[in-house]
Design an enzyme around this catalytic site. Structure first.
Site, PDB file in Angstrom:
ATOM      1  N   GLU A 121       0.838  -1.207   0.000  1.00 28.39           N
ATOM      2  CA  GLU A 121       0.000   0.000   0.000  1.00 28.39           C
ATOM      3  C   GLU A 121       0.872   1.255   0.000  1.00 28.39           C
ATOM      4  OE1 GLU A 121      -1.208   2.884   3.139  1.00 28.39           O
ATOM      5  OE2 GLU A 121      -1.741   0.878   3.841  1.00 28.39           O
ATOM      6  N   GLU A 178       7.429   3.694  11.746  1.00 26.21           N
ATOM      7  CA  GLU A 178       6.029   3.501  12.127  1.00 26.21           C
ATOM      8  C   GLU A 178       5.896   2.383  13.164  1.00 26.21           C
ATOM      9  OE1 GLU A 178       1.703   2.888   9.846  1.00 26.21           O
ATOM     10  OE2 GLU A 178       3.569   2.985   8.680  1.00 26.21           O
TER      11      GLU A 178
END
Length: 430
Positions: free
Chosen positions: A50, A127
């Site tokens: 993604e 992240e």
């Protein structure tokens, strides 16, 4: 006008809903493939894919993808969930052809250049690190890992540093080739859009997309439950108590959604009033129910200081016991009103409406009219919800906690405080 649906010759489903008074369009491509479709050595690949979708195609550089959509004041993004991946845009109605072209380019011509891949792998490592430093993120990851132990459904969507760094451009291409096919994809637009025009635009860009995905159907998930505790030197503790929930397709799915609202869906809910307002045992408490294609999970999340931790879970368990004994009509009516208002408000947002239509088509094969949803809600009774409470909360619990958890009630004590399946008078079919 309602939702209009067409199917292209390659099996791609295209749906639109015209929303009066709108001058913009929310559109996107939803793929029935997410983190759950990864193999053991692919943990985190769906999410990385993604990210990489916007890093360049055979026709456009990463900058050109961003600048072309922003030159017309639009926006483009993507998201990965357990069972789906979506690529979506929001533009003024006259710029829909550009948005369709950009999304089609991303899906068909992404190059996954090694230099871009290395940069994005480092972004995801940051992240993962940020998530690890956020206790309320950690507790949800450990909660699902414990509830669905050693299964893809229970794994973090982000992956691990080791797996993310191991992926190559060739692996990303193979994953996309295997998991992305027209038979698993829905293209939806909501707003100032004409169905026939949109179908023609999609067909011209995606009509040649491969008809079938090659990936196997996800393995059936098995809820197992259990206990997880991570002692950290923090100011507060994050706690989740959960149970086996209901899949999207079963009879009790909407009843479970409403039950979560009654127990912890707002400031008037049972848990908020009893745990926070009357006893002051925590600063945050709410209930949730997540449905998946073959199972679900019902949970209560609370955040509290160390001094209140020992009392917190027993009080929550007591409220769950009470729900099995009695649900009030006024509580059901209030939860129904909340659900109805949420449906209406989301329908006023083109982005929310497009996502809702795509989700319904992927799960049920058809859009679900608002009137049908309201009929299902109207059919709920307090007796059915009380019965459901007894059955839900008699399943093996999942308890996950992160923070100063030394005084947290033992797992065995929690099990003993909850409804027992042997004490239930009857069971409704699901």
């Amino acid at each position: 006008m309602g939702v209009e649906v067409s199917r292209l010759s390659n099996g791609l489903t295209v749906a639109t809903e015209t929303l009066p008074s709108m001058e913009s369009v929310a559109l996107g491509v939803w793929v029935k493939s997410g983190a759950r479709n990864e193999r053991d050595d692919e943990h985190g690949m769906a999410h990385l894919l993604e990210h990489m979708a916007f890093k360049g195609t055979a026709r456009r550089s990463a900058f050109e993808i961003a600048s072309e959509i922003e030159n017309v004041g639009g926006e483009i993004n993507a998201a990965t969930s357990v069972e789906t991946t979506s690529f979506y845009a929001r533009v003024l109605s006259g710029d829909v052809p550009l948005a369709v072209d950009l999304l089609a380019d991303i899906l068909q011509n992404s190059t996954f250049e090694p230099e871009e891949l290395e940069r994005e792998q480092n972004v995801i490592l940051q992240e993962i690190g940020a998530a690890h430093d956020t206790p309320d993120d950690v507790v949800f990851d450990r909660f699902t890992e414990t509830a669905f132990r050693h299964q893809t459904l229970g794994r973090s969507i982000l992956g691990t540093p080791e797996t993310v760094l191991s992926f190559s451009s060739a692996q990303l291409h193979r994953f996309m080739q295997r998991e992305y096919g027209a038979d698993r994809m829905i293209v939806v637009a909501a707003g100032d859009v004409k169905h026939d025009d949109f179908v023609r635009q999609v067909e011209s860009r995606l009509g040649g997309f491969r008809p079938h995905a090659q990936g196997a159907v996800s393995q059936y998930a098995q809820y197992v439950g259990g206990d997880f505790r991570e002692d950290r030197d923090l100011m507060d503790a994050q706690v989740i108590l959960g149970f086996e929930g209901r899949a999207y397709h079963v009879r009790d799915f909407y009843a479970s959604q409403v039950l979560s609202m009654i127990l912890g869906g707002g400031m008037s809910s049972r848990l908020f009033q009893e745990v926070r307002e009357k006893r002051g045992l925590c600063y945050s408490v709410y209930a949730f129910h997540w449905g998946f294609s073959d199972t679900g999970i019902f949970g209560i999340h609370a955040a509290t200081g160390q001094n209140n931790l020992a009392e917190l879970v027993p009080v929550i368990a007591d409220e769950l016991q009470k729900a099995g004994d009695r649900i009030l009509q006024e509580e059901l009516d209030r939860a129904r009103a909340q659900y109805r208002a949420g449906l209406i408000m989301s329908a006023e947002s083109p982005s929310s409406r497009a996502s809702q239509i795509a989700r319904q088509l992927l799960l049920f094969g058809r859009p679900i009219p608002k009137e049908e949803l309201m009929e299902r809600l109207s059919a709920l009774t307090v007796e059915r919800l009380s019965d459901l409470s007894g059955r839900l909360f008699s399943t093996r619990p999942t308890l996950a906690a992160v923070g100063p958890v030394g005084s947290l009630t033992s797992y065995e004590s929690v099990v003993g405080a909850l409804p027992s399946s042997t004490s239930l008078p009857h069971r409704l079919a699901v």
